[in-house]
Scaffold this motif. Structure first.
Motif, mmCIF file in Angstrom:
data_model
loop_
_atom_site.group_PDB
_atom_site.id
_atom_site.type_symbol
_atom_site.label_atom_id
_atom_site.label_comp_id
_atom_site.label_asym_id
_atom_site.label_seq_id
_atom_site.Cartn_x
_atom_site.Cartn_y
_atom_site.Cartn_z
ATOM 1 N N LYS A 75 0.815 -1.220 0.000
ATOM 2 C CA LYS A 75 0.000 0.000 0.000
ATOM 3 C C LYS A 75 0.846 1.266 0.000
ATOM 4 O O LYS A 75 0.328 2.352 -0.217
ATOM 5 C CB LYS A 75 -0.924 -0.001 1.211
ATOM 6 N N THR A 76 2.145 1.134 0.254
ATOM 7 C CA THR A 76 3.032 2.298 0.311
ATOM 8 C C THR A 76 3.593 2.602 -1.076
ATOM 9 O O THR A 76 3.444 1.811 -2.003
ATOM 10 C CB THR A 76 4.207 2.068 1.286
ATOM 11 N N GLN A 77 4.292 3.729 -1.177
ATOM 12 C CA GLN A 77 4.878 4.129 -2.455
ATOM 13 C C GLN A 77 6.178 3.383 -2.745
ATOM 14 O O GLN A 77 6.698 3.448 -3.853
ATOM 15 C CB GLN A 77 5.098 5.656 -2.512
ATOM 16 N N ASN A 78 6.716 2.652 -1.762
ATOM 17 C CA ASN A 78 7.961 1.916 -1.960
ATOM 18 C C ASN A 78 7.910 0.632 -1.119
ATOM 19 O O ASN A 78 8.436 0.582 -0.011
ATOM 20 C CB ASN A 78 9.163 2.782 -1.564
ATOM 21 N N ALA A 79 7.293 -0.380 -1.687
ATOM 22 C CA ALA A 79 7.042 -1.618 -0.947
ATOM 23 C C ALA A 79 8.325 -2.317 -0.506
ATOM 24 O O ALA A 79 8.394 -2.830 0.614
ATOM 25 C CB ALA A 79 6.193 -2.570 -1.797
ATOM 26 N N SER A 80 9.338 -2.316 -1.343
ATOM 27 C CA SER A 80 10.566 -3.027 -0.963
ATOM 28 C C SER A 80 11.283 -2.311 0.179
ATOM 29 O O SER A 80 11.790 -2.960 1.106
ATOM 30 C CB SER A 80 11.491 -3.219 -2.160
ATOM 31 N N GLU A 81 11.314 -0.986 0.154
ATOM 32 C CA GLU A 81 11.946 -0.248 1.256
ATOM 33 C C GLU A 81 11.134 -0.405 2.543
ATOM 34 O O GLU A 81 11.698 -0.523 3.634
ATOM 35 C CB GLU A 81 12.111 1.229 0.903
ATOM 36 N N CYS A 82 9.820 -0.431 2.417
ATOM 37 C CA CYS A 82 8.947 -0.657 3.575
ATOM 38 C C CYS A 82 9.280 -2.001 4.216
ATOM 39 O O CYS A 82 9.480 -2.090 5.432
ATOM 40 C CB CYS A 82 7.483 -0.616 3.124
ATOM 41 N N GLU A 105 11.475 12.010 2.467
ATOM 42 C CA GLU A 105 10.763 10.920 1.781
ATOM 43 C C GLU A 105 10.773 9.646 2.620
ATOM 44 O O GLU A 105 9.777 8.917 2.669
ATOM 45 C CB GLU A 105 11.368 10.658 0.400
ATOM 46 N N GLU A 106 11.878 9.380 3.284
ATOM 47 C CA GLU A 106 11.946 8.188 4.134
ATOM 48 C C GLU A 106 10.980 8.319 5.311
ATOM 49 O O GLU A 106 10.289 7.362 5.674
ATOM 50 C CB GLU A 106 13.368 7.961 4.629
ATOM 51 N N PHE A 107 10.912 9.507 5.906
ATOM 52 C CA PHE A 107 9.964 9.707 6.997
ATOM 53 C C PHE A 107 8.529 9.581 6.490
ATOM 54 O O PHE A 107 7.671 9.020 7.180
ATOM 55 C CB PHE A 107 10.165 11.062 7.688
ATOM 56 N N LYS A 108 8.275 10.083 5.301
ATOM 57 C CA LYS A 108 6.934 9.954 4.717
ATOM 58 C C LYS A 108 6.566 8.475 4.581
ATOM 59 O O LYS A 108 5.455 8.074 4.945
ATOM 60 C CB LYS A 108 6.885 10.659 3.350
ATOM 61 N N TYR A 162 3.487 6.447 6.472
ATOM 62 C CA TYR A 162 2.481 5.610 5.804
ATOM 63 C C TYR A 162 2.485 4.193 6.369
ATOM 64 O O TYR A 162 1.425 3.550 6.468
ATOM 65 C CB TYR A 162 2.678 5.594 4.288
ATOM 66 N N MET A 163 3.634 3.702 6.760
ATOM 67 C CA MET A 163 3.688 2.386 7.391
ATOM 68 C C MET A 163 2.881 2.394 8.694
ATOM 69 O O MET A 163 2.146 1.447 8.986
ATOM 70 C CB MET A 163 5.140 1.975 7.641
#
Length: 179
Positions: free
Chosen positions: A38-45, A160-163, A167-168
């Protein structure tokens, strides 16, 4: 003696039946993948979750707590970085942006601390407004640097990382509200 055993078994049964279902069902990696999708960067999440050993064998409330802690740690680090950048520059335009973002992150930290308290007392429905406030704070910082792209230290990556971490928190706590 038989009645004592019966009472004890009955009490154990009652105790087990009142444990929330989220406590009794540890999440699996597929659950984390679903949250992260559901996030903009699933692998980083997913990497963020895996970076914290508490993410393994925890329930939905536990993973929400992990997400809050990750977001709080990042918010504190970025807040400190903005304060340091403010002190280190003589450029008044940059100082203005850095101090504004420092205040934004201070507010986001306050919002996340409240999210943590609400999570601890199982007030999941109240979390949504607080995490949205924290997200708005970082979005204000991101837009400040996009309007005038003066960012010699490339702090936008930190925003962006905090964003992503926010979202997580949002998506993990949304799962609790739906239960």
């Amino acid at each position: 003696m038989a009645s004592f055993s019966s009472v004890l078994i009955y009490m154990v049964f009652i105790f087990l039946s009142v444990i929330p279902s989220s406590m009794s069902n540890p999440l699996k990696e597929n659950d984390l993948i679903h949250i992260c999708s559901k996030t903009q960067n699933a692998s980083e999440c997913l990497n963020q979750f895996k970076s914290d050993s508490r993410s393994l064998n925890t329930d939905e409330k536990g993973i929400a707590g992990v997400a809050v802690d990750l977001a709080l740690n990042k918010a504190n680090a970025v807040h400190n970085q903005y304060n340091q950048l403010y002190r280190d520059t003589n450029d008044s335009k940059l100082q203005e942006k850095y101090i504004a973002c420092s205040k934004n992150y201070n507010d986001a930290i306050r919002d996340l601390q409240l999210v943590k308290k609400l999570l601890d007392i199982n007030r999941y429905k109240l979390i949504h407004a607080q995490i949205n406030d924290a997200l708005q704070e970082v979005l204000n910082c991101i837009s400040a640097f996009k309007r005038e792209p003066i960012d010699p230290v490339q702090i936008d990556y930190q925003n962006e990382e905090f964003k992503l971490l926010s979202y997580m928190v949002k998506f993990t706590t949304d799962r609790l509200v739906k239960k």
